[in-house]
Enzyme design. Structure first.
Site, short mmCIF file in Angstrom:
data_model
loop_
_atom_site.label_atom_id
_atom_site.label_comp_id
_atom_site.label_asym_id
_atom_site.label_seq_id
_atom_site.Cartn_x
_atom_site.Cartn_y
_atom_site.Cartn_z
N ARG A 170 0.86 -1.19 0.00
CA ARG A 170 0.00 0.00 0.00
C ARG A 170 0.89 1.24 0.00
NH1 ARG A 170 -3.09 3.16 4.54
NH2 ARG A 170 -4.09 4.65 3.15
N HIS A 208 -2.97 11.04 0.30
CA HIS A 208 -2.48 10.78 1.65
C HIS A 208 -1.84 12.08 2.16
CE1 HIS A 208 -1.31 7.35 4.52
NE2 HIS A 208 -0.93 8.47 5.14
N GLU A 239 -7.82 8.59 5.67
CA GLU A 239 -8.22 9.23 6.94
C GLU A 239 -8.81 10.62 6.80
OE1 GLU A 239 -5.13 8.97 9.87
OE2 GLU A 239 -5.09 6.80 9.82
N ASN A 249 -7.98 2.05 9.24
CA ASN A 249 -6.71 2.26 9.94
C ASN A 249 -7.01 2.23 11.43
OD1 ASN A 249 -5.56 2.67 7.46
ND2 ASN A 249 -5.06 4.82 7.78
N TYR A 295 -5.29 1.60 15.40
CA TYR A 295 -4.09 1.41 16.22
C TYR A 295 -4.40 1.21 17.69
CZ TYR A 295 -1.25 3.13 12.30
OH TYR A 295 -0.64 3.29 11.09
N GLU A 355 -4.12 -0.13 7.91
CA GLU A 355 -2.97 0.24 8.74
C GLU A 355 -3.17 -0.31 10.14
OE1 GLU A 355 -1.73 4.35 9.08
OE2 GLU A 355 -2.16 4.70 6.96
C1 NOJ Z 1 -2.05 7.12 10.04
C2 NOJ Z 1 -1.52 7.69 8.79
O1 NOJ Z 1 -2.24 7.25 7.68
C3 NOJ Z 1 -0.04 7.49 8.60
O2 NOJ Z 1 0.38 8.43 7.66
C4 NOJ Z 1 0.67 7.64 9.92
O3 NOJ Z 1 2.05 7.63 9.79
C5 NOJ Z 1 0.23 6.50 10.81
N1 NOJ Z 1 -1.20 6.56 10.99
C6 NOJ Z 1 0.87 6.51 12.18
O4 NOJ Z 1 0.57 7.69 12.81
#
Ligand code: NOJ
Length: 500
Positions: free
Chosen positions: A102, A148, A194, A335, A337, A404
């Site tokens: 990606r 992006h 995002e 995405n 985390y 992500e």
């Molecule tokens: C989201 C973003 O898409 C990416 O650019 C960023 O580096 C990562 N998360 C980590 O923060």
């Protein structure tokens, strides 16, 4: 015969129970067609910020004009130098054995002014052409993000970026050009990465370029409205002009934490759901169901009226626009985390508008959660399972691609905490797939290598490969997590031995 069957079932159950309770990690194999990949983004890795005719973007502009806004005053001028080192990056992708890569296209690298009628930068086109050709030759699929975050600076200066509706056509022309030039080698297109961050941080909190903070509670909603229309337009162009011949898929990538209620109290449940709607639902609802979540329409409408506005600060879609946006996804890119707790609070008093007040919820972390090098990232592996299940239940059981997921530290080559993060999050994803029957088809580790982490500069590292940013050659070194991820990709299994 029957007895034998019972005994063998008991044995399998016992084996399952033993392995899972001893290591806590799911020992089932990922489905055979499940795909694994890694991700990067143009501004974070390419460098060559003004080479070969590339135009300036809003991150070039921000880092050059206000370097102090970046933690280590750094920028992406050189970054990982991937503009000159794609062959090296390709070797890493091959070494890992990924199914897909990606990456994103830098809009001003192919259209320096942002406009199609400015000139097309052939060197930029050749750069991406080379990447997509080599990926194809090596059997690695391309998942390509059109936006992006590196908007051509002239579009910011002349139009006001994502606040001006005329950008919808400008973006659509860029998208069409990308489909035309590269679509025969691209399997998945992502219109926007995002949009929540693009709009909330770009046009309210100031946490990302263009860092405009002048109209809280207003600009971010205008931005999202324009982004959603741009997304829908690009989707329809692909759908009607390219899908039949190029046979790819197209969608958007949305980011969200899992928002867990702080208690079982009805009010906390309501506040957590509201927070989910104001973040993920803000974009997912229009795309899947056709309009903003009702809770956003109601709350922003009511508050706007009390604040003295003659209409809601949340723009309205016409019924044609609703129809146009509804269904513009072939999968949902997620995405993810981390997780946050959400507690109910009294609504903020009426005063200066802001999106935080519109939501009115207390969002915080549990002190016991493992920390990382980024304050927004706590390790909470069960969040990914709850989130994907919630998406299944609320958005018509869509195909979900985790676009992500990854861990941030300060850069040690020996990085057991990253390995652990991947193992634990993937284990929960297996449970989502097999126990909750969520349709997750692919997983993407962020990131292939350490890179420019926006306002954190190079202080937070999320790569599987380390990059030596003090060496002009930017050599890449595998961290210990590479070994783990590579094995997972080979075996489709998270532990030493999986059950089939
Ligand atoms: C989201 C973003 O898409 C990416 O650019 C960023 O580096 C990562 N998360 C980590 O923060």
């Amino acid at each position: 015969m029957f007895l034998l069957k019972v005994i063998s079932t008991v044995c399998i159950l016992l084996q399952l129970w033993t392995i899972r309770t001893v290591s806590g990690v799911d020992n089932r194999t990922f489905p055979p067609n499940f795909k694994f990949g890694v991700a990067t983004a143009s501004y974070q890795v390419e460098g060559a910020w003004d080479e070969d005719g590339k135009g300036e973007n809003i991150w070039d502009h921000l880092t050059h004009t206000t370097p102090d806004s970046i933690y280590d005053s750094s920028n992406g001028d050189i970054a990982c130098d991937s503009y000159h080192k794609f062959d090296t990056d390709l070797d890493l992708l091959k070494e890992l054995g990924v199914d897909f890569y990606r990456l994103s296209i830098s809009w001003p690298r192919i259209l320096p002014t942002g406009h199609i009628d400015g000139q097309i930068n052939e060197a930029g086109v050749a750069y991406y052409e080379d990447i997509f050709t080599k990926l194809q030759e090596n059997g690695i699929e391309a998942v390509v993000t059109l936006y992006h975050w590196d908007l051509p600076q002239p579009l910011q200066e002349d139009l006001g970026g994502w606040l001006n509706e005329t950008i919808v056509d400008v973006y659509a022309n860029y998208a069409r050009l990308a489909f035309e030039l590269f679509g025969d080698k691209v399997q998945y297109w992502v219109t926007f990465n995002e949009p929540y961050i693009v709009c909330q941080q770009g046009y309210e909190s100031g946490g990302k370029a263009p860092a405009i903070t002048k109209a809280p509670g207003i600009d971010l909603y205008t931005c999202a409205h324009v982004v959603l229309k741009s997304h829908a337009k690009a989707y329809h162009i692909y759908d009607s002009e390219y899908r039949a011949t190029q046979k790819g898929k197209i969608s958007i990538v949305l980011n969200t934490n899992w928002f867990e209620p702080a208690s079982d109290d009805e009010k906390d449940l309501e506040a957590a759901e509201r927070k989910r709607q104001f973040s993920f639902g803000w974009f997912a609802n229009p795309i899947v169901h056709g309009n903003y979540p009702q809770v956003m329409i109601d709350r922003i409408g009511e508050r706007s009226e009390k604040e003295g506005f003659d209409k809601s600060r949340l723009p309205e879609f016409t019924s044609e626009e609703i129809e146009d946006i509804k269904g513009t996804y072939d999968f949902i890119g997620v995405n993810h985390y981390s997780t946050s707790l959400v507690q109910w609070i009294e609504d903020y008093e009426i005063g200066e508008p802001s999106s935080i007040k519109d939501v009115s919820a207390e969002v915080y972390d549990d002190d016991s959660w493992e920390t990382s090098a980024s304050d927004w990232l706590k390790v909470v592996p069960w969040g990914i399972r709850k989130l994907t299940k919630w998406i299944k239940d609320n958005y018509n059981n869509p195909e979900i691609i985790i676009t992500e997921n990854g861990f941030s530290d300060t850069g040690d080559i020996d990085d057991p905490r990253r390995t652990n993060y991947y193992r634990e999050y993937l284990s929960n994803l297996l449970e989502a797939i097999y126990d909750d029957e969520v349709n997750v088809t692919a997983y993407t580790a962020w990131s292939l290598m350490d890179n420019f982490e926006w306002f954190q500069g190079y202080s937070a590292k999320l790569g599987l490969y380390s990059v030596n940013f003090s060496d002009p050659d930017r050599p890449r070194t595998p961290k210990s997590s590479v070994k783990y991820y590579k094995t997972v990709l080979e075996t489709r299994c998270l532990v030493d031995k999986c059950i089939e």
